[in-house]
Design a protein around this motif. Structure first.
Motif, PDB file in Angstrom:
ATOM      1  N   ALA A 191       0.876  -1.325   0.104  1.00  0.00           N
ATOM      2  CA  ALA A 191      -0.017  -0.017  -0.001  1.00  0.00           C
ATOM      3  C   ALA A 191       1.034   1.064  -0.008  1.00  0.00           C
ATOM      4  N   PHE A 192       0.433   2.146  -0.950  1.00  0.00           N
ATOM      5  CA  PHE A 192       1.335   3.300  -0.894  1.00  0.00           C
ATOM      6  C   PHE A 192       0.632   4.737  -1.109  1.00  0.00           C
ATOM      7  N   ASN A 193       1.251   5.745  -0.635  1.00  0.00           N
ATOM      8  CA  ASN A 193       0.880   7.377  -0.750  1.00  0.00           C
ATOM      9  C   ASN A 193       2.215   7.814  -1.233  1.00  0.00           C
ATOM     10  N   HIS A 194       2.625   8.861  -0.509  1.00  0.00           N
ATOM     11  CA  HIS A 194       3.926   9.286  -0.470  1.00  0.00           C
ATOM     12  C   HIS A 194       4.896   8.400   0.391  1.00  0.00           C
ATOM     13  N   ARG A 195       4.595   7.545   0.820  1.00  0.00           N
ATOM     14  CA  ARG A 195       5.409   6.271   1.566  1.00  0.00           C
ATOM     15  C   ARG A 195       4.636   5.072   1.103  1.00  0.00           C
ATOM     16  N   VAL A 196       5.606   3.784   1.298  1.00  0.00           N
ATOM     17  CA  VAL A 196       5.475   2.516   0.995  1.00  0.00           C
ATOM     18  C   VAL A 196       5.434   1.540   1.824  1.00  0.00           C
ATOM     19  N   GLU A 197       4.404   0.908   2.164  1.00  0.00           N
ATOM     20  CA  GLU A 197       4.361  -0.168   3.306  1.00  0.00           C
ATOM     21  C   GLU A 197       3.936  -1.664   2.665  1.00  0.00           C
ATOM     22  N   ARG A 198       4.836  -2.830   3.187  1.00  0.00           N
ATOM     23  CA  ARG A 198       4.323  -4.099   2.726  1.00  0.00           C
ATOM     24  C   ARG A 198       3.392  -4.745   3.749  1.00  0.00           C
ATOM     25  N   PHE A 199       2.321  -5.439   2.995  1.00  0.00           N
ATOM     26  CA  PHE A 199       1.650  -6.271   3.995  1.00  0.00           C
ATOM     27  C   PHE A 199       1.655  -7.679   3.591  1.00  0.00           C
ATOM     28  N   GLU A 200       1.480  -8.605   4.358  1.00  0.00           N
ATOM     29  CA  GLU A 200       1.516  -9.913   4.333  1.00  0.00           C
ATOM     30  C   GLU A 200      -0.103 -10.591   3.693  1.00  0.00           C
ATOM     31  N   GLN A 201      -1.040  -9.870   4.563  1.00  0.00           N
ATOM     32  CA  GLN A 201      -2.677 -10.465   3.969  1.00  0.00           C
ATOM     33  C   GLN A 201      -3.441  -9.293   3.481  1.00  0.00           C
ATOM     34  N   PRO A 202      -4.080  -9.641   2.720  1.00  0.00           N
ATOM     35  CA  PRO A 202      -5.160  -8.608   2.199  1.00  0.00           C
ATOM     36  C   PRO A 202      -6.185  -8.076   3.265  1.00  0.00           C
ATOM     37  N   ASP A 203      -6.532  -8.950   4.362  1.00  0.00           N
ATOM     38  CA  ASP A 203      -7.322  -8.441   5.342  1.00  0.00           C
ATOM     39  C   ASP A 203      -6.619  -7.324   6.119  1.00  0.00           C
ATOM     40  N   ASP A 204      -5.536  -7.369   6.100  1.00  0.00           N
ATOM     41  CA  ASP A 204      -4.673  -6.282   6.882  1.00  0.00           C
ATOM     42  C   ASP A 204      -4.967  -4.656   6.257  1.00  0.00           C
ATOM     43  N   LEU A 205      -5.345  -4.882   4.980  1.00  0.00           N
ATOM     44  CA  LEU A 205      -5.671  -3.586   3.992  1.00  0.00           C
ATOM     45  C   LEU A 205      -6.992  -2.526   4.830  1.00  0.00           C
ATOM     46  N   THR A 206      -7.827  -3.618   5.456  1.00  0.00           N
ATOM     47  CA  THR A 206      -8.833  -2.704   5.822  1.00  0.00           C
ATOM     48  C   THR A 206      -8.812  -1.676   6.987  1.00  0.00           C
ATOM     49  N   ARG A 207      -7.566  -1.838   7.826  1.00  0.00           N
ATOM     50  CA  ARG A 207      -7.412  -0.876   8.718  1.00  0.00           C
ATOM     51  C   ARG A 207      -6.810   0.490   8.214  1.00  0.00           C
ATOM     52  N   LEU A 208      -6.294   0.497   6.958  1.00  0.00           N
ATOM     53  CA  LEU A 208      -5.998   1.674   6.216  1.00  0.00           C
ATOM     54  C   LEU A 208      -6.794   2.945   6.084  1.00  0.00           C
ATOM     55  N   HIS A 209      -6.066   4.041   6.470  1.00  0.00           N
ATOM     56  CA  HIS A 209      -6.920   5.419   6.034  1.00  0.00           C
ATOM     57  C   HIS A 209      -6.470   6.202   5.048  1.00  0.00           C
ATOM     58  N   PRO A 210      -7.242   6.849   4.019  1.00  0.00           N
ATOM     59  CA  PRO A 210      -6.613   7.496   3.097  1.00  0.00           C
ATOM     60  C   PRO A 210      -6.071   8.763   3.503  1.00  0.00           C
ATOM     61  N   GLU A 211      -4.724   9.206   3.051  1.00  0.00           N
ATOM     62  CA  GLU A 211      -3.910  10.363   3.351  1.00  0.00           C
ATOM     63  C   GLU A 211      -2.717  10.450   2.770  1.00  0.00           C
ATOM     64  N   GLY A 212      -2.054  11.664   2.406  1.00  0.00           N
ATOM     65  CA  GLY A 212      -0.901  12.103   1.801  1.00  0.00           C
ATOM     66  C   GLY A 212      -1.349  12.025   0.280  1.00  0.00           C
ATOM     67  N   GLY A 213       0.005  12.247  -0.265  1.00  0.00           N
ATOM     68  CA  GLY A 213      -0.209  12.413  -1.810  1.00  0.00           C
ATOM     69  C   GLY A 213       0.163  10.950  -2.401  1.00  0.00           C
ATOM     70  N   THR A 214       0.066  10.790  -3.756  1.00  0.00           N
ATOM     71  CA  THR A 214       0.350   9.391  -4.543  1.00  0.00           C
ATOM     72  C   THR A 214       1.676   9.983  -5.161  1.00  0.00           C
ATOM     73  N   ASP A 215       2.612   8.611  -4.862  1.00  0.00           N
ATOM     74  CA  ASP A 215       3.982   8.833  -5.628  1.00  0.00           C
ATOM     75  C   ASP A 215       4.068   7.328  -5.921  1.00  0.00           C
ATOM     76  N   LEU A 216       3.714   7.087  -7.108  1.00  0.00           N
ATOM     77  CA  LEU A 216       3.780   5.750  -7.689  1.00  0.00           C
ATOM     78  C   LEU A 216       5.332   5.402  -8.025  1.00  0.00           C
ATOM     79  N   ARG A 217       6.024   6.342  -8.467  1.00  0.00           N
ATOM     80  CA  ARG A 217       7.512   6.031  -8.725  1.00  0.00           C
ATOM     81  C   ARG A 217       8.204   5.432  -7.494  1.00  0.00           C
ATOM     82  N   GLN A 218       8.008   6.223  -6.584  1.00  0.00           N
ATOM     83  CA  GLN A 218       8.545   5.453  -5.212  1.00  0.00           C
ATOM     84  C   GLN A 218       8.000   4.043  -4.911  1.00  0.00           C
ATOM     85  N   ALA A 219       6.885   3.785  -5.025  1.00  0.00           N
ATOM     86  CA  ALA A 219       6.417   2.444  -5.008  1.00  0.00           C
ATOM     87  C   ALA A 219       7.263   1.276  -5.652  1.00  0.00           C
TER      88      ALA A 219
END
Length: 719
Positions: A120-148
């Motif tokens: 999952a990424f915005n202006h930072r990048v974080e790796r997750f092991e399970q898709p269920d972990d994504l439900t705790r995310l909140h939208p914030e920050g800018g989008t930096d696809l190159r950094q991802a």
């Protein structure tokens, strides 16, 4: 199973026929000393041996597939930036929630054995092991696809990835291009174009990064309301450096674009901020696009004008008088006295004009605008006309003045025929009384200044021009900024871009007589000062100093690289030095100062990271203690970076970083799985096995059959 015959097929068919004939003959002619069952057994063994020999001659081959799991990683990138908080999906569902549910509920069973990675990424990048972990995310920050993508390359290696799957609304401010990579990038679009939901947004509009001090910028701010059945009243305001400069209450209707015109003028150099905002409308799906913040660099005005008159006329003296009033200005005026004699005048006149127009366009690199006093017939030599064309091509601005020796007959093939934004007439100068009228579509500072001059002079009968040059036509692509109203409406000021520069046709030489005698000098000065600013070359690389930074929005503690290209106005580049000072916003004492290191073709230095806040980077080029040019850059250091404020999710956005034309929707999981299967199959290793060579079983079986037949023949006393 595939066969690769060791001998031609016709020969195999012949052998097969012979074997059949021999078998039938042997079966019919039984040795009387052998019992029937013994005869049948021996014939069967012989047929088996011959059949096996034929099979070996056919050379059977077998193709096997081996999956290269090491180079078949599937990587899923989930956009969790602030724009993904928009609730424009059915039942008010958030974009991020829909994207997370897609990744969680799409099993991709045919790809269960392949290694997967989830980020999952915005202006930072974080790796997750399970898709269920994504439900705790909140939208914030800018989008930096190159950094991802860079993080994936660091963790896994792009050479080991079969496909990247991007689940996003398509908004990205890193300028990432999918063409930079060779692996497939598949996009899943989450979000709408906001046309069917309730939303108010400030749309994209043009705004320069740099202004000159005292220059008026006219912003045309578009606002679009969608999804409301009735008109809505909205408070709109613009703040410059946190001071309101424009407020209005707007009545907006859904689907109808409203453009608010806002003039802005800054008189002090440095970084200035513009904040454009409108109040929320009840029921909006997002407030992110109700506000826009811009940073403008205001620099010392650099107008180095030159006027070249191959024939002296009445336009020369008014120009010389106007542009030599200011002792700090740089103005060169030159006219031809005789064939090889020129007279040089002005304020700090440039020596390159000592012998008329320079013979090389490079000599004009410091001239921001060149005024041409006359150009008909052979007043300009072919070499001079070519220099003017090269000058404009390289980013210069050319202002062609009207008169009896302008906008008439031109030599065939002259570069001026290409340069001029109008098609000329043979005898074009005409007298009369012509009122100046800005084009209704003209919204720039020049048109606004002319409107202000007209308003200040009222309806005076003398507020007309006494003559204009008529033209045959305005060229396609040229723009009419001013019109002359007389017996008919005629173009008065026309311009067109040419190469990297622009060419302006001013079709009257009577502006010095515009208005009542008491107002003429003021009118002329206001008009020409704004025209010179309009004409000044816009290409930033033409400046004496250009500054670039690798990032303008930084995380806390993140450093920045500052690069600069500088040149000396006198060509003495060896004497140049470049210095950078970093100021916290609102402070006069720098947080740090650095002298940039001279590199090949540029200057560069690295600045250390700072704590969160806004900073102004001031970069100066100097010759000893003399400051030649100063430029400014605004740096934002934030824990959470800002997001793009145009929030429509459009298919065209994805095409910049997707590797294929099709953009998937969350309902096309099966089609996505099929495409991913195709992607991983490119890493399947196929091997061809020739069984008679790779296994001894065929040979051993043939030997066993022959030995068995030999043994039985001995046992049956046939030897």
């Amino acid at each position: 199973m595939t066969f690769y015959p060791l001998i031609p097929l016709w020969m195999l068919l012949l052998l097969l026929t012979l074997v059949a004939v021999a078998t039938v003959t042997a079966f019919r002619h039984r040795n009387p000393a052998v019992a029937a069952w013994q005869h049948r057994l021996l014939v069967a063994l012989r047929v088996a041996s011959l059949t096996l020999a034929l099979v070996m001659l056919l050379c059977p081959g077998q193709t096997t597939e081996e999956r290269n799991l090491e180079k078949s990683h599937l990587v899923f990138l989930l956009d969790r930036s602030a724009s993904m908080g928009t609730r424009d999906l059915p039942h008010g569902e958030q974009r991020l929630a829909r994207a997370a549910a897609f990744l969680r509920d799409t099993p991709l069973r045919r790809l269960a054995d392949y290694p997967r990675a989830l980020y999952a990424f915005n202006h930072r990048v974080e790796r997750f092991e399970q898709p269920d972990d994504l439900t705790r995310l909140h939208p914030e920050g800018g989008t930096d696809l190159r950094q991802a993508v860079d993080r994936v390359d660091k963790d896994i290696g792009l050479a080991r990835v079969s496909a990247l799957v991007l689940v996003s609304d398509g908004i990205d401010h890193s300028d990432f291009k999918g063409s930079d990579l060779t692996l497939p990038i598949l996009s899943v679009q989450v979000g709408t174009d906001l046309a069917e939901v309730q939303d108010l947004g400030i749309e994209s509009f043009a705004c320069p990064d740099t202004l000159s001090e005292g220059e008026t910028l006219t912003l045309a701010v578009p606002l679009l309301l969608n999804g409301y059945p009735t008109e809505q009243r909205v408070a709109f305001r613009v703040l410059a450096d946190d001071v309101p400069i424009h407020t209005a209450t707007l009545t907006l209707a859904s689907g109808r674009l409203h453009t608010e015109t806002v003039p802005v003028t800054f008189t002090a150099t440095g970084i200035h901020t513009l904040r454009i905002e409108c109040d929320a409308v009840p029921g909006e799906v997002t407030l992110l696009n109700n506000r826009r913040e811009l940073a403008l660099e205001v620099v010392t005005a650099r107008h180095e004008l030159a006027a070249y008159f191959p024939l002296l006329n009445t336009s020369f003296r008014p120009l010389l008088r106007e542009f030599t009033k200011d002792e700090s200005s740089t103005f060169t005026a030159v006219y031809r006295v005789s064939e090889d004699t020129y007279r040089l005048q002005g304020r700090k006149p440039a020596p390159v004009f000592q012998n008329g127009l320079p013979t090389r366009a490079e000599a004009l690199k410091n001239v921001t605008g060149l005024i041409l006093g006359a150009h008909n017939g052979d007043l300009l030599s072919p070499a001079e006309a070519l220099v003017l064309e090269q000058y404009v091509n390289q980013g210069g601005s050319l202002i062609c003045l009207a008169g009896s020796d302008s906008f008439g007959r031109l030599p065939p093939g002259s570069p001026l025929q290409r340069l001029l934004p109008v098609v000329t007439l043979e005898n074009s100068l005409t007298e009369g009384a012509f009122r100046v009228v800005p084009d209704p579509a003209a919204r720039g500072a020049l048109a606004d200044q002319v409107r202000a001059i007209i308003a200040d002079n009222g309806d005076a009968a003398a507020f007309t021009l006494s003559g204009i040059n008529l033209v045959k036509a305005v060229k396609a692509g040229a723009r009419v900024e001013l019109w002359a109203d007389g017996p008919s409406r005629q173009p008065l000021l026309v311009w067109q871009p040419y190469g990297r520069g622009k060419v302006i046709a001013l079709l009257s030489n009577a502006f010095h007589l515009w208005g009542l005698p008491a107002r003429r000098e003021e009118n002329y000065g206001r008009f020409w000062r704004q025209l010179s600013a309009f004409a000044s070359r816009a290409a930033d690389e033409a400046d004496l100093l250009t500054v670039t930074v690798d990032k303008r929005e930084l995380a806390a503690g993140e450093g920045v690289t500052v690069s600069a290209r500088a040149r000396h106005p006198d060509g003495n580049d060896a004497a140049l030095s470049v210095k950078a000072d970093l100021f916290a916003a609102g402070r006069d004492v720098p947080e740090l100062s650095r002298t940039l290191d001279r590199r090949t073709g540029h200057f560069s230095t690295d600045l250390p990271g700072q704590k969160p806040g806004q900073y102004v980077l001031r970069v100066t080029s100097q010759d000893g203690e003399t400051v030649l040019r100063t430029r400014y850059v605004l740096l934002r250091v934030e824990d959470v970076q800002s997001e793009h404020t145009v929030l429509r999710s459009e298919r065209e956005r994805f095409l910049g970083f997707s590797s294929e034309r099709h953009v998937f929707s969350p309902t096309e999981a099966a089609a996505l799985e099929e495409r991913l299967v195709d992607a991983v199959r490119k890493n399947v290793i196929q091997r061809e096995r020739f069984l008679i060579y790779e296994t001894p079983l065929f040979f051993l079986a043939l030997v066993a059959l022959l030995l068995t037949e030999w043994f039985l023949r001995r046992r049956f006393n046939l030897f």
